[in-house]
Design an enzyme around this catalytic site. Sequence first.
Site, PDB file in Angstrom:
ATOM      1  N   SER A 104     -44.008  69.509 -94.703  1.00 36.73           N
ATOM      2  CA  SER A 104     -43.455  70.143 -93.499  1.00 36.73           C
ATOM      3  C   SER A 104     -44.099  69.561 -92.248  1.00 36.73           C
ATOM      4  O   SER A 104     -45.232  69.057 -92.293  1.00 36.73           O
ATOM      5  CB  SER A 104     -43.730  71.648 -93.538  1.00 36.73           C
ATOM      6  OG  SER A 104     -43.401  72.248 -92.297  1.00 36.73           O
TER       7      SER A 104
ATOM      8  N   TYR B  89     -49.306  79.029 -95.097  1.00 35.22           N
ATOM      9  CA  TYR B  89     -48.207  78.109 -95.423  1.00 35.22           C
ATOM     10  C   TYR B  89     -48.533  76.689 -94.954  1.00 35.22           C
ATOM     11  O   TYR B  89     -48.400  75.711 -95.717  1.00 35.22           O
ATOM     12  CB  TYR B  89     -46.931  78.618 -94.758  1.00 35.22           C
ATOM     13  CG  TYR B  89     -45.751  77.677 -94.820  1.00 35.22           C
ATOM     14  CD1 TYR B  89     -44.893  77.682 -95.924  1.00 35.22           C
ATOM     15  CD2 TYR B  89     -45.471  76.801 -93.770  1.00 35.22           C
ATOM     16  CE1 TYR B  89     -43.792  76.816 -95.975  1.00 35.22           C
ATOM     17  CE2 TYR B  89     -44.383  75.941 -93.820  1.00 35.22           C
ATOM     18  CZ  TYR B  89     -43.545  75.952 -94.919  1.00 35.22           C
ATOM     19  OH  TYR B  89     -42.468  75.104 -94.967  1.00 35.22           O
TER      20      TYR B  89
HETATM   21  P1  NAD Z   1     -34.944  78.052 -99.105  1.00 34.63           P
HETATM   22  O1  NAD Z   1     -35.359  79.453 -99.024  1.00 34.63           O
HETATM   23  O2  NAD Z   1     -33.497  77.774 -99.148  1.00 34.63           O
HETATM   24  O3  NAD Z   1     -35.624  77.356-100.369  1.00 34.63           O
HETATM   25  C1  NAD Z   1     -36.885  77.733-100.846  1.00 34.63           C
HETATM   26  C2  NAD Z   1     -36.741  78.042-102.317  1.00 34.63           C
HETATM   27  O4  NAD Z   1     -38.038  78.231-102.883  1.00 34.63           O
HETATM   28  C3  NAD Z   1     -35.995  79.328-102.607  1.00 34.63           C
HETATM   29  O5  NAD Z   1     -34.608  79.127-102.686  1.00 34.63           O
HETATM   30  C4  NAD Z   1     -36.578  79.735-103.953  1.00 34.63           C
HETATM   31  O6  NAD Z   1     -35.722  79.343-105.000  1.00 34.63           O
HETATM   32  C5  NAD Z   1     -37.850  78.931-104.066  1.00 34.63           C
HETATM   33  N1  NAD Z   1     -38.990  79.815-104.345  1.00 34.63           N
HETATM   34  C6  NAD Z   1     -39.723  80.526-103.456  1.00 34.63           C
HETATM   35  N2  NAD Z   1     -40.646  81.246-104.118  1.00 34.63           N
HETATM   36  C7  NAD Z   1     -40.495  80.963-105.436  1.00 34.63           C
HETATM   37  C8  NAD Z   1     -41.135  81.390-106.624  1.00 34.63           C
HETATM   38  N3  NAD Z   1     -42.154  82.273-106.591  1.00 34.63           N
HETATM   39  N4  NAD Z   1     -40.698  80.917-107.809  1.00 34.63           N
HETATM   40  C9  NAD Z   1     -39.669  80.042-107.872  1.00 34.63           C
HETATM   41  N5  NAD Z   1     -39.021  79.591-106.795  1.00 34.63           N
HETATM   42  C10 NAD Z   1     -39.441  80.056-105.593  1.00 34.63           C
HETATM   43  O7  NAD Z   1     -35.623  77.317 -97.864  1.00 34.63           O
HETATM   44  P2  NAD Z   1     -35.806  75.767 -97.492  1.00 34.63           P
HETATM   45  O8  NAD Z   1     -36.125  75.759 -96.080  1.00 34.63           O
HETATM   46  O9  NAD Z   1     -34.698  74.959 -98.002  1.00 34.63           O
HETATM   47  O10 NAD Z   1     -37.127  75.380 -98.277  1.00 34.63           O
HETATM   48  C11 NAD Z   1     -37.233  74.230 -99.068  1.00 34.63           C
HETATM   49  C12 NAD Z   1     -38.509  73.502 -98.752  1.00 34.63           C
HETATM   50  O11 NAD Z   1     -38.457  73.005 -97.414  1.00 34.63           O
HETATM   51  C13 NAD Z   1     -39.767  74.341 -98.817  1.00 34.63           C
HETATM   52  O12 NAD Z   1     -40.792  73.587 -99.442  1.00 34.63           O
HETATM   53  C14 NAD Z   1     -40.122  74.565 -97.369  1.00 34.63           C
HETATM   54  O13 NAD Z   1     -41.502  74.783 -97.186  1.00 34.63           O
HETATM   55  C15 NAD Z   1     -39.686  73.258 -96.780  1.00 34.63           C
HETATM   56  N6  NAD Z   1     -39.519  73.243 -95.347  1.00 34.63           N
HETATM   57  C16 NAD Z   1     -38.552  73.963 -94.759  1.00 34.63           C
HETATM   58  C17 NAD Z   1     -38.418  73.948 -93.379  1.00 34.63           C
HETATM   59  C18 NAD Z   1     -37.344  74.733 -92.675  1.00 34.63           C
HETATM   60  O14 NAD Z   1     -37.373  74.776 -91.444  1.00 34.63           O
HETATM   61  N7  NAD Z   1     -36.429  75.346 -93.354  1.00 34.63           N
HETATM   62  C19 NAD Z   1     -39.293  73.183 -92.614  1.00 34.63           C
HETATM   63  C20 NAD Z   1     -40.290  72.454 -93.248  1.00 34.63           C
HETATM   64  C21 NAD Z   1     -40.388  72.494 -94.610  1.00 34.63           C
END
Ligand code: NAD
Length: 298
Positions: free
Chosen positions: A190, A203
């Site tokens: 991230s 986080y």
């Molecule tokens: P999202 O909520 O769509 O995806 C995150 C997924 O993590 C969830 O769908 C869930 O299936 C899974 N998860 C969470 N806790 C869990 C657990 N205990 N067991 C199994 N699965 C679990 O959100 P996203 O933004 O697509 O996140 C995907 C990745 O992107 C993450 O690593 C997040 O940190 C990273 N990210 C997102 C952003 C943003 O702005 N959305 C920015 C930087 C990084």
Amino acid sequence: MATDQLEFTNPVERFASISPPEQRQPEPGLEAKMDPVPDIGEHTYRGTGRLRGRKALITGGDSGIGAATAVAFAREGADVAIAYLPVEETDAANVARIIAESGQRVVQIPGDLMDPEYPSRVVEEAVRELGGLDILVNNAAKQVAIEGLADLSDDQLEETFTANILSMFRLTRAALPHLQPGSSIINTTSIQAYQPSPTLLDYAATKAAINNFSKGLAEELAPKGIRVNAVAPGPIWTAIQPSDGQPIEKLPDFGKDVGLGRAGQPTELAPAYVFLASSESSYVLGATIHVNGGQPTP
Ligand code: NAD
Ligand code: MG
């Protein structure tokens, strides 16, 4: 409708600058209930055969960046296993439908990464059902905003580290015996690894750890022909945000402070994962690709 990812376009306008109304869902949040619903590329990601015959496992593949990656991998010709929490079945079923309609095999493996037994079960099931494994995308994460360190409970601290980094070690370790030369491991880090928000101390620390793990493991596995890299998203409109990932009052302006002036859509991340998974990135190891709308990053 937005243009496909191969069309010449102005990135400022490729997707609308959204101002989501204040909204809240319990963790982990369902994409289908979001306003607006994020774009995972169902109608825009066009494949060109870059992952033909490949077999991928994607954690958090039900929604957001993981779902967009799953859709893109399928369009590029890969069979895909998606892992997700059991409460996310409806989002997962939607992604499974899109993959199947793209003509590829999909395997759904619900479970909780808090359970130390789950990572090896996910890998075994993916390998059995797909007939092997050569792409692992460690993408699942927990993100819950706090006011500051004094507000951070022990439970949250341990859960964030377990979901985001401990399970990544376990899952990758379980996958190793199945990966052969040419395989690719991609970890989602991230912008928070470089610019930690005071509201996301736990986080952000896990995301810095993911970068470090990716670089160290890349060195270990390079002689074996297995590449490890990371993708660092900026503000992307996904279910993680309205399920306590941000203070609720910040949602209407989410992502407006980056160079492009708008939040990203999950499908805008997918080409980075496709590139790192495919053999066209054969000389790229231990790298982090930044997909953040324009934020200076080391
Ligand atoms: P999202 O909520 O769509 O995806 C995150 C997924 O993590 C969830 O769908 C869930 O299936 C899974 N998860 C969470 N806790 C869990 C657990 N205990 N067991 C199994 N699965 C679990 O959100 P996203 O933004 O697509 O996140 C995907 C990745 O992107 C993450 O690593 C997040 O940190 C990273 N990210 C997102 C952003 C943003 O702005 N959305 C920015 C930087 C990084
Ligand atoms: Mg989800």
